[in-house]
Motif scaffolding. Structure first.
Motif, PDB file in Angstrom:
ATOM      1  N   THR A 117       0.843  -1.200   0.000  1.00 39.66           N
ATOM      2  CA  THR A 117       0.000   0.000   0.000  1.00 39.66           C
ATOM      3  C   THR A 117       0.872   1.241   0.000  1.00 39.66           C
ATOM      4  O   THR A 117       1.698   1.420   0.904  1.00 39.66           O
ATOM      5  CB  THR A 117      -0.929   0.014   1.227  1.00 39.66           C
ATOM      6  N   PRO A 118       0.740   2.113  -0.994  1.00 40.64           N
ATOM      7  CA  PRO A 118       1.590   3.308  -1.028  1.00 40.64           C
ATOM      8  C   PRO A 118       1.212   4.294   0.078  1.00 40.64           C
ATOM      9  O   PRO A 118       0.083   4.293   0.580  1.00 40.64           O
ATOM     10  CB  PRO A 118       1.306   3.897  -2.418  1.00 40.64           C
ATOM     11  N   ALA A 119       2.165   5.105   0.449  1.00 33.09           N
ATOM     12  CA  ALA A 119       1.905   6.131   1.457  1.00 33.09           C
ATOM     13  C   ALA A 119       0.901   7.141   0.925  1.00 33.09           C
ATOM     14  O   ALA A 119       0.786   7.336  -0.295  1.00 33.09           O
ATOM     15  CB  ALA A 119       3.207   6.829   1.833  1.00 33.09           C
ATOM     16  N   PRO A 120       0.131   7.799   1.810  1.00 32.16           N
ATOM     17  CA  PRO A 120      -0.848   8.792   1.353  1.00 32.16           C
ATOM     18  C   PRO A 120      -0.182   9.870   0.502  1.00 32.16           C
ATOM     19  O   PRO A 120       0.857  10.424   0.872  1.00 32.16           O
ATOM     20  CB  PRO A 120      -1.384   9.373   2.668  1.00 32.16           C
ATOM     21  N   GLY A 121      -0.767  10.138  -0.649  1.00 35.34           N
ATOM     22  CA  GLY A 121      -0.234  11.157  -1.540  1.00 35.34           C
ATOM     23  C   GLY A 121       0.870  10.680  -2.461  1.00 35.34           C
ATOM     24  O   GLY A 121       1.301  11.434  -3.345  1.00 35.34           O
ATOM     25  N   ALA A 122       1.354   9.458  -2.238  1.00 38.39           N
ATOM     26  CA  ALA A 122       2.421   8.933  -3.098  1.00 38.39           C
ATOM     27  C   ALA A 122       1.850   8.533  -4.452  1.00 38.39           C
ATOM     28  O   ALA A 122       0.675   8.169  -4.563  1.00 38.39           O
ATOM     29  CB  ALA A 122       3.071   7.720  -2.428  1.00 38.39           C
ATOM     30  N   PRO A 123       2.652   8.579  -5.506  1.00 42.45           N
ATOM     31  CA  PRO A 123       2.164   8.155  -6.823  1.00 42.45           C
ATOM     32  C   PRO A 123       1.904   6.660  -6.845  1.00 42.45           C
ATOM     33  O   PRO A 123       2.398   5.918  -5.976  1.00 42.45           O
ATOM     34  CB  PRO A 123       3.310   8.537  -7.767  1.00 42.45           C
ATOM     35  N   PRO A 124       1.117   6.171  -7.803  1.00 37.68           N
ATOM     36  CA  PRO A 124       0.863   4.725  -7.897  1.00 37.68           C
ATOM     37  C   PRO A 124       2.172   3.949  -8.047  1.00 37.68           C
ATOM     38  O   PRO A 124       3.089   4.376  -8.751  1.00 37.68           O
ATOM     39  CB  PRO A 124      -0.003   4.606  -9.151  1.00 37.68           C
ATOM     40  N   ARG A 125       2.252   2.822  -7.364  1.00 36.58           N
ATOM     41  CA  ARG A 125       3.442   1.991  -7.481  1.00 36.58           C
ATOM     42  C   ARG A 125       3.485   1.306  -8.849  1.00 36.58           C
ATOM     43  O   ARG A 125       2.446   0.936  -9.398  1.00 36.58           O
ATOM     44  CB  ARG A 125       3.429   0.912  -6.389  1.00 36.58           C
ATOM     45  N   PRO A 126       4.683   1.144  -9.407  1.00 37.08           N
ATOM     46  CA  PRO A 126       4.789   0.368 -10.649  1.00 37.08           C
ATOM     47  C   PRO A 126       4.223  -1.035 -10.455  1.00 37.08           C
ATOM     48  O   PRO A 126       4.232  -1.592  -9.346  1.00 37.08           O
ATOM     49  CB  PRO A 126       6.293   0.325 -10.901  1.00 37.08           C
ATOM     50  N   LEU A 127       3.742  -1.613 -11.537  1.00 36.44           N
ATOM     51  CA  LEU A 127       3.133  -2.934 -11.511  1.00 36.44           C
ATOM     52  C   LEU A 127       3.884  -3.827 -12.499  1.00 36.44           C
ATOM     53  O   LEU A 127       3.945  -3.525 -13.698  1.00 36.44           O
ATOM     54  CB  LEU A 127       1.657  -2.836 -11.890  1.00 36.44           C
ATOM     55  N   LEU A 128       4.454  -4.915 -11.986  1.00 36.45           N
ATOM     56  CA  LEU A 128       5.266  -5.810 -12.793  1.00 36.45           C
ATOM     57  C   LEU A 128       4.510  -7.105 -13.040  1.00 36.45           C
ATOM     58  O   LEU A 128       4.150  -7.809 -12.081  1.00 36.45           O
ATOM     59  CB  LEU A 128       6.588  -6.132 -12.105  1.00 36.45           C
ATOM     60  N   PHE A 129       4.268  -7.437 -14.297  1.00 33.16           N
ATOM     61  CA  PHE A 129       3.687  -8.730 -14.663  1.00 33.16           C
ATOM     62  C   PHE A 129       4.834  -9.650 -15.074  1.00 33.16           C
ATOM     63  O   PHE A 129       5.604  -9.328 -15.992  1.00 33.16           O
ATOM     64  CB  PHE A 129       2.675  -8.570 -15.797  1.00 33.16           C
ATOM     65  N   VAL A 130       4.934 -10.786 -14.393  1.00 33.87           N
ATOM     66  CA  VAL A 130       6.123 -11.629 -14.493  1.00 33.87           C
ATOM     67  C   VAL A 130       5.728 -13.028 -14.949  1.00 33.87           C
ATOM     68  O   VAL A 130       4.747 -13.606 -14.455  1.00 33.87           O
ATOM     69  CB  VAL A 130       6.840 -11.719 -13.126  1.00 33.87           C
ATOM     70  N   PHE A 131       6.505 -13.591 -15.873  1.00 40.18           N
ATOM     71  CA  PHE A 131       6.242 -14.957 -16.327  1.00 40.18           C
ATOM     72  C   PHE A 131       7.542 -15.580 -16.816  1.00 40.18           C
ATOM     73  O   PHE A 131       8.478 -14.897 -17.222  1.00 40.18           O
ATOM     74  CB  PHE A 131       5.204 -14.981 -17.450  1.00 40.18           C
ATOM     75  N   ASN A 132       7.591 -16.894 -16.753  1.00 39.61           N
ATOM     76  CA  ASN A 132       8.728 -17.654 -17.262  1.00 39.61           C
ATOM     77  C   ASN A 132       8.446 -18.138 -18.671  1.00 39.61           C
ATOM     78  O   ASN A 132       7.634 -17.564 -19.381  1.00 39.61           O
ATOM     79  CB  ASN A 132       9.091 -18.782 -16.316  1.00 39.61           C
ATOM     80  N   GLY A 133       9.115 -19.190 -19.094  1.00 42.42           N
ATOM     81  CA  GLY A 133       9.061 -19.536 -20.504  1.00 42.42           C
ATOM     82  C   GLY A 133       8.687 -20.956 -20.816  1.00 42.42           C
ATOM     83  O   GLY A 133       7.651 -21.443 -20.416  1.00 42.42           O
TER      84      GLY A 133
END
Length: 520
Positions: free
Chosen positions: A93-109
């Motif tokens: 959960t980001p701190a109040p007023g902080a910008p949205p956190r990056p979102l990483l979609f991760v997968f193998n092969g």
């Protein structure tokens, strides 16, 4: 990373509506169908969801996070289930007023590999405890807190495509539709869109992180998502293959022989099979070999049968010097060394076979007459990663399933490469994405002891995208003295995190500056 994977094709079903019947219009010769706007069923929310709370220390700082293990249903427009994709998400959960956190979609092969490798090997808040050099410890196996987790960089969503992990097609007979390049990209793209919608994350900077075939998927997804209105900020490619021609030892395809050669040299260097002057400095030796591979060796390969006996022998001697193999062995194979032959021949005098995904690993060669055998790398990683995940998902994440968790193969039919008279290739998709979205940044990580996706093959592909000078600057490439899964080794795990952290900082910093200029 790795060798097989399954995935999803979306079936769009529109039911025609009979607007007027014959009894309502007695003079009509036959009932007619009138068009009606298609009605798409609302997306089904994740089923079998488990949400737990945890803390972890990363780089000396404590992070409280929420772990969600769940199955995301995929359905057609009529609301009928097509498949379900298992995923594990870690959010802070980001701190109040902080910008949205990056979102990483991760997968193998694979195709056919679950995301457990990147999940419990490098990025997740917990990781498998391997020996310091990446080798398998004595069982039983354990998880430890991951001080090099990427959770401090952004929220993590580990995706198991259909046919991997717990992910399955709704009907066994439809599984084949997911086992294709296009079905894979479509289904994972649909998952990402649903996740953004159901979790209100459309405002988050989005990153794709793939390993091995997952890099092939990420490149294809990058353009697919753009066409859906989703613009990734960055892509991380670990052990990269975008153009399958760089890997296939087919008759008439000379490309892999030159691109694999430096990895043969690195392997021979590690096992002490080179001349003393070549053992002194690996980087210097690799630079020498890469220069020869792209010049004299390439010319010799292209000349084919036009080489004189003397020229052929001279090339064989040079290859022997750079590979540790005998001149006789090389000449018998027409100066063309297949990777599978290399790993069995290099240490034959020691009755050992070298690994394929990590050529530093070895195993006793109990069947020298066999044309091929098991990969010591896979034998090294499969037991600890499988056992620890199955214990972790139940005890810590509180998610239970009666299904087999397919970590590496076993869950998909034969793969459809969607290519006829050509090699599957998503490098054009990446190039198009970078042209359409000039803010897109790409990070490429390669291991020099990797024969699954050799470092020179990755670098060759990235240097043949046909980018403008401005877009070339959006690509960052790093090498590691490690194998396909460079994160197995503690030193490379730490270096990978350090390099990716710098990459993320450059991406987000530039985006913040661009946002500020736009506001002005």
């Amino acid at each position: 990373m790795l060798y097989k994977a399954l995935l999803i094709a979306t079936l769009l079903i529109a039911t025609p509506h009979l607007a007027l019947t014959a009894s309502e219009h007695p003079h009509a010769s036959a009932p007619e169908k009138a068009p009606q706007p298609e009605k798409e069923a609302p997306p089904a929310r994740p089923t079998r969801t488990s949400v737990t709370k945890h803390t972890v220390a990363i780089g000396g700082k404590s992070f409280s996070y929420t772990a969600t293990a769940a199955e995301m249903p995929l359905q057609n427009e009529a609301g009928e289930p097509e498949a379900r994709i298992f995923y594990t998400a870690y959010t802070v959960t980001p701190a109040p007023g902080a910008p949205p956190r990056p979102l990483l979609f991760v997968f193998n092969g694979g195709p056919g590999a679950a995301s457990v490798w990147l999940h419990l090997g490098a990025l997740g808040p917990r990781r498998v405890e391997m020996l310091a050099d990446g080798r398998m410890p004595k069982p039983p196996f354990h998880l430890v807190d991951n001080d090099w987790s990427w959770l401090d960089l952004g929220d993590l969503v580990f995706i198991d495509p259909v046919g991997t992990g717990y992910s399955r097609a709704a009907k066994p007979e439809s599984a084949k539709s997911y086992a294709s390049v296009r079905g894979d990209i479509d289904s994972v793209g649909k998952f990402i869109r649903l996740y953004l919608t159901l979790n209100n994350r459309w405002d988050a900077p989005l990153f794709l992180v793939g390993e091995s075939y997952g890099t092939f998927r990420a490149a294809g997804l990058s353009e697919h998502l753009l066409e859906e209105g989703i613009a990734p900020s960055g892509i991380v490619l670990i052990s990269t293959v975008l153009n399958m021609q760089t890997l296939r030892f087919d008759n008439g395809n000379e490309l892999p022989y030159q691109l694999f050669l430096p990895s043969y040299t690195a392997t021979a260097w590690y096992h002490g099979k080179l001349a003393p002057e070549l053992l002194q400095d690996l980087n210097r030796t690799l630079a020498e070999v890469e220069q020869w591979a792209s010049t004299d060796y390439l010319v010799a390969l292209n000349r084919g049968d036009r080489l004189s006996p003397g020229e052929r022998h001279a090339v064989a001697e040079k290859l022997s010097r750079y590979t540790g193999l005998s001149t006789k062995f090389i000449e018998e194979r027409n100066l063309r060394i297949d990777a599978r032959n290399f790993v069995r021949e290099l240490l034959a005098d020691r009755s050992q076979v070298a690994g394929y995904m990590d050529t530093r690993f070895t195993a006793e060669n109990v069947d020298p007459a066999a044309p091929s055998g098991f990969d010591p790398t896979v034998a090294n990683i499969r037991p600890p990663f499988t056992a620890t995940f199955l214990d972790y998902v139940r005890k810590e994440l509180k998610f239970e399933s009666e299904l087999e968790y397919y970590t590496l193969g076993g869950g998909i039919p034969s793969w459809d490469w969607d290519s006829k008279n050509s090699y599957a290739d998503t490098s054009d998709n990446l190039r198009n994405s970078m042209a359409k979205n000039p803010y897109l940044k790409v990070f490429v990580a390669s291991g020099v002891f990797d024969l699954a996706t050799p470092h020179l093959a990755s670098e060759y592909t990235m240097s043949h995208l046909g980018l403008t000078d401005r877009l070339k600057g959006n690509i960052t490439q790093k090498r590691y003295n490690a194998g396909h899964m460079m994160y197995l080794e503690k030193g490379s795990l730490a270096k990978l995190k350090e390099d990716v952290k710098e990459f993320f900082g450059n991406v987000t910093m530039k985006q913040s500056g661009q946002d500020a200029r736009r506001k002005e």
